[in-house]
Scaffold this active site. Structure first.
Site, PDB file in Angstrom:
ATOM      1  N   HIS A 159      -2.164  -0.971   4.832  1.00  0.00           N
ATOM      2  CA  HIS A 159      -2.963  -0.886   3.608  1.00  0.00           C
ATOM      3  C   HIS A 159      -2.022  -1.034   2.425  1.00  0.00           C
ATOM      4  CE1 HIS A 159      -6.486   0.342   5.833  1.00  0.00           C
ATOM      5  NE2 HIS A 159      -5.697   1.158   6.510  1.00  0.00           N
ATOM      6  N   LEU A 160      -2.447  -1.795   1.449  1.00  0.00           N
ATOM      7  CA  LEU A 160      -1.645  -1.977   0.244  1.00  0.00           C
ATOM      8  C   LEU A 160      -1.574  -0.695  -0.572  1.00  0.00           C
ATOM      9  CD1 LEU A 160      -3.141  -5.429  -0.701  1.00  0.00           C
ATOM     10  CD2 LEU A 160      -0.791  -5.035   0.045  1.00  0.00           C
ATOM     11  N   SER A 161      -2.702  -0.035  -0.735  1.00  0.00           N
ATOM     12  CA  SER A 161      -2.758   1.192  -1.531  1.00  0.00           C
ATOM     13  C   SER A 161      -2.590   2.412  -0.620  1.00  0.00           C
ATOM     14  CB  SER A 161      -4.087   1.281  -2.285  1.00  0.00           C
ATOM     15  OG  SER A 161      -5.161   1.469  -1.388  1.00  0.00           O
ATOM     16  N   TYR A 193      -3.856  -2.554  -5.935  1.00  0.00           N
ATOM     17  CA  TYR A 193      -3.436  -3.580  -4.990  1.00  0.00           C
ATOM     18  C   TYR A 193      -2.295  -4.455  -5.473  1.00  0.00           C
ATOM     19  CZ  TYR A 193      -7.869  -2.074  -3.096  1.00  0.00           C
ATOM     20  OH  TYR A 193      -8.884  -1.301  -2.609  1.00  0.00           O
ATOM     21  N   GLU A 225      -1.708  -0.968  11.658  1.00  0.00           N
ATOM     22  CA  GLU A 225      -2.704  -0.962  10.588  1.00  0.00           C
ATOM     23  C   GLU A 225      -1.954  -0.845   9.257  1.00  0.00           C
ATOM     24  OE1 GLU A 225      -6.089   2.170   8.926  1.00  0.00           O
ATOM     25  OE2 GLU A 225      -5.399   2.344  10.990  1.00  0.00           O
ATOM     26  N   PRO A 273     -11.851  -7.950   4.364  1.00  0.00           N
ATOM     27  CA  PRO A 273     -12.665  -8.383   3.228  1.00  0.00           C
ATOM     28  C   PRO A 273     -12.026  -8.067   1.881  1.00  0.00           C
ATOM     29  CG  PRO A 273     -13.622  -6.436   4.247  1.00  0.00           C
ATOM     30  CD  PRO A 273     -12.510  -6.887   5.145  1.00  0.00           C
ATOM     31  N   ARG A 317     -12.130   6.978   1.998  1.00  0.00           N
ATOM     32  CA  ARG A 317     -11.050   6.096   2.455  1.00  0.00           C
ATOM     33  C   ARG A 317     -10.055   6.806   3.379  1.00  0.00           C
ATOM     34  NH1 ARG A 317     -11.494   1.345  -0.500  1.00  0.00           N
ATOM     35  NH2 ARG A 317     -12.494   1.598  -2.523  1.00  0.00           N
TER      36      ARG A 317
END
Length: 151
Positions: free
Chosen positions: A103-105, A25, A101, A12, A114
């Protein structure tokens, strides 16, 4: 030799990349990230499909579809579902396709909620904090694994 295949799942709000919180991001759009991944996949002669949804149910359905139409590897950025979705975790566990998995950040440099992921313990690996290069690193890993194994 059969072509190897990778599915990239975007969770999302990733459809808002380029507009949404660039300090976390970056400025690249989701289309730009997908185009870079497609170029890398073409160079490696692998099949790549990308899918983005803001709906947990749609992501679960997409993962479940892999029980019939399999892929060799999944790259998933579950986004906010990282911290909430047992349903996506169960779907990934059911299909038994290896996944990374991403993640950008750097999720560990952000809010404490988080820091927990429902996926990390069943993933091949986790790549976090490299911006769009997180996806590239995951795809390069998959390509390297394919090159080590016969099809």
């Amino acid at each position: 030799m059969a072509a190897r295949s990778v599915l990239v799942l975007h969770g999302p709000n990733l459809n808002l990349l380029g507009l949404r919180e660039p300090e976390h991001y970056g400025n690249l759009t989701l289309d730009a990230i997908n185009n870079a991944l497609n170029s890398l996949a073409q160079q490696a002669t692998i099949s790549l499909e990308t899918f983005q949804s803001n709906s947990e149910a749609e992501i679960v359905a997409k993962i479940q579809s892999l029980a019939v139409k399999t892929v060799d590897f999944v790259i998933i950025n579950p986004a906010a579902f990282t911290h909430t979705s047992i349903a996506i975790r169960d779907a990934l566990s059911a299909i038994k396709t290896p996944f990374i998995e991403v993640h950008l950040s750097n999720v560990f440099a952000r809010e404490s909620f988080r820091h927990h992921s429902y996926f990390s313990d069943i993933a091949v690996g986790v790549i976090s904090g490299l911006g769009a290069d997180s996806y590239v690193a995951a795809l390069n890993y998959a390509i390297n694994q394919f090159n080590k194994q016969p099809a």
